[in-house]
Design a protein around this motif. Structure first.
Motif, PDB file in Angstrom:
ATOM      1  N   GLY A  47      43.368  22.396 -37.548  1.00 17.16           N
ATOM      2  CA  GLY A  47      43.448  21.261 -36.630  1.00 17.16           C
ATOM      3  C   GLY A  47      44.287  21.587 -35.408  1.00 17.16           C
ATOM      4  O   GLY A  47      45.235  20.889 -35.083  1.00 17.16           O
ATOM      5  N   LEU A  52      40.601  20.267 -31.570  1.00 15.67           N
ATOM      6  CA  LEU A  52      40.703  18.903 -31.061  1.00 15.67           C
ATOM      7  C   LEU A  52      39.907  18.739 -29.777  1.00 15.67           C
ATOM      8  O   LEU A  52      39.244  17.718 -29.558  1.00 15.67           O
ATOM      9  N   GLU A  78      41.980  10.038 -36.464  1.00 13.12           N
ATOM     10  CA  GLU A  78      42.838  11.076 -37.027  1.00 13.12           C
ATOM     11  C   GLU A  78      43.539  10.495 -38.240  1.00 13.12           C
ATOM     12  O   GLU A  78      44.187   9.449 -38.155  1.00 13.12           O
ATOM     13  N   GLY A  83      43.726  15.104 -40.845  1.00 13.87           N
ATOM     14  CA  GLY A  83      43.424  15.645 -39.528  1.00 13.87           C
ATOM     15  C   GLY A  83      42.393  14.810 -38.795  1.00 13.87           C
ATOM     16  O   GLY A  83      42.021  13.714 -39.231  1.00 13.87           O
ATOM     17  N   PRO A  84      41.874  15.320 -37.667  1.00 17.17           N
ATOM     18  CA  PRO A  84      40.898  14.573 -36.873  1.00 17.17           C
ATOM     19  C   PRO A  84      39.535  14.531 -37.547  1.00 17.17           C
ATOM     20  O   PRO A  84      39.167  15.414 -38.316  1.00 17.17           O
TER      21      PRO A  84
END
Length: 483
Positions: A47, A52, A78, A83-84
């Protein structure tokens, strides 16, 4: 992450759809709208800033591209300890690559899917965006026959203007020759990849396939496509034109290519007419930058309408909520041809190419690449630089040329370079011919190679039936001794 999550955001995870080097795609359910979704999550530990940025890019492009043949991204988020993630439209079906693995498609089925693919790709280009990774893996075929283009993670655009980046990303087997040669990517590069996809759909193979990636790339750049046995001449003519090395010699657009392909395929007359009519009536969707989320995800309450309209505003601005954080640094991807070059940024070594996820802080300026046997390359970074592919020029080298007998004329690519013995500088780019000429002797030819010295000396061979210098005197001398 040792265990799969049960909840991502407000979405309930139902299972795993697939997993790769970058992360996992989960099948999920929206508990409010009661519909299935696909959620893409970055694998733990990856990440970083580049990932991103790619998530952001995919969300932005999907927000701008409202097309029935493109997978829609509904939400970004997120999750702590995860994480995203991207929340996408779930397409029940299979990838086009999985469909091809079962065998070549029937021409009628292939054409129907290709018209949808071309319509989606031309809509992408209409936004001023290049996809840059068109291949069967990035198309989904729904059970009802609809085709969906997906994965805009490495797509590029610039406020409606087509990108001029020359960096190569994507899948090598589907890369256009001009991109492999370092030229700037353009719509013709995506069109080339879709032509290869069409060929693979109809034959189950690729026309430049080889035993290794290097050999495949060489064939793409230098060799003619290879047709399967008994490949119809009419199809060979269509694909031959579509796969010209020079983009200017190919079909001007995908509509022209598909029209020629439909006319060359062994289709029933009524199906050919139907496909041609569908092609003629299909107009690329020109996006306006407005994301109509209400149509994609109808709200069921005032609260939900506010949520989706707020999401639409963020999407139009090209921002997910976790992308609102300021980015204190830039992320660079640096590749070189050939790879293995030492990279220095303002005098500080960054390592050897290829370099991924290089975080550049402050006002970095001068990038310098060094590799033995190649000229140093200096490049001043620009504000828009993100993915760089830099080509190194081979440095010239010297060869020592001595002959027996000496005094031979030296020619390099036909240009006189003096007489032996001498040191001759050989240009680093391309191959070059070295020739030695001496009266009474056969010409000596060679192609000099770096790090491969020439014979020392080069023994010249006399012409048969011709006397070399001093040859007559030697014969008279021996004749006098034996008489």
């Amino acid at each position: 992450m040792s265990l799969d999550p049960s909840i991502i955001g407000r979405f309930k995870v139902l299972g795993t759809l697939g997993s790769g080097a970058m992360g996992t795609v989960y099948l999920a359910e929206d508990p409010l709208l009661k519909r299935a979704l696909a959620i893409k999550v970055v694998r733990e530990g990856t990440g970083d800033a580049e990932v991103l940025l790619r998530f952001k890019r995919e969300a932005e492009i999907s927000a701008r591209l409202n097309h029935p043949n493109a997978v829609t991204v509904f939400d970004v988020g997120e999750e702590r300890d995860l994480g995203p993630y991207l929340v996408m439209e779930y397409v029940e079906g299979e990838s086009l690559s999985d469909r091809i693995r079962r065998g070549p498609l029937d021409p009628d089925e292939a054409v129907g899917l290709l018209i949808q693919a071309a319509d989606a790709l031309e809509a992408v280009h209409g936004l001023g965006i290049l996809h840059r990774d068109i291949k069967p893996d990035n198309f989904m075929v729904a059970k009802d026959g609809r085709l969906k283009l997906m994965d805009f993670g490495i797509a590029r655009g610039d406020q409606g203007r087509l990108t001029t980046t020359s960096s190569f990303l994507g899948t090598p087997a589907y890369a256009a020759p001009e991109v492999l040669n370092g030229a700037k990517a353009r719509p013709a590069s995506d069109q080339w990849a879709l032509v290869l996809t069409a060929f693979e759909m109809l034959t189950g193979t690729l026309p430049f396939a080889a035993d290794s990636v290097g050999a495949t790339l060489y064939r793409i750049v230098h060799e003619a496509p290879q047709w399967p046995q008994d490949f119809p001449p009419a199809l060979a003519a269509v694909f031959g034109k579509a796969l010209e090395k020079d983009p200017e010699q190919r079909f001007p657009d995908l509509t022209s290519f598909l029209r020629a392909l439909i006319e060359a395929l062994p289709l029933a007359p009524e199906r050919q007419s139907a496909h041609l009519a569908q092609l003629a009536s299909t107009a690329p969707v020109k996006a306006t930058g407005t994301l109509r989320i209400e149509r994609l995800a109808p709200a069921t309450s005032l609260r939900h309408r506010w949520f989706w309209r707020g999401g639409a505003l963020l999407a139009v601005l090209g921002l997910g909520f976790f992308f609102l954080r300021p980015e204190p640094s830039r992320v660079l991807s640096i590749e070189s041809r050939p790879a293995g070059a030492e990279v220095f940024l303002d005098g500080t070594s960054l390592g050897r190419t290829p370099l991924r996820q290089v975080v550049v802080k402050g006002k970095a300026d001068l990038l310098r690449l060094e590799k033995p046997d190649f000229l140093p390359l200096a490049y001043h970074l620009k504000a828009e630089d993100k993915d760089l592919a830099l080509r190194l020029q081979p440095a010239p080298f010297q060869v020592q040329v001595a002959s027996d007998p000496p005094g031979a004329e030296i020619f390099l690519d036909g240009e006189a370079k003096g007489k032996t013995p001498a040191a001759v500088e050989i240009p680093g780019e391309g191959s070059h011919q070295l020739r030695l000429d001496l009266e009474g002797y056969q010409s000596w030819l060679a192609v000099p190679e770096r790090h491969k010295p020439l014979p020392d000396p080069i023994h010249l061979q006399k012409h048969r039936g011709k006397k070399g210098p001093g040859d007559g005197k030697i014969r008279k001398f021996f004749k006098g001794i034996f008489q």
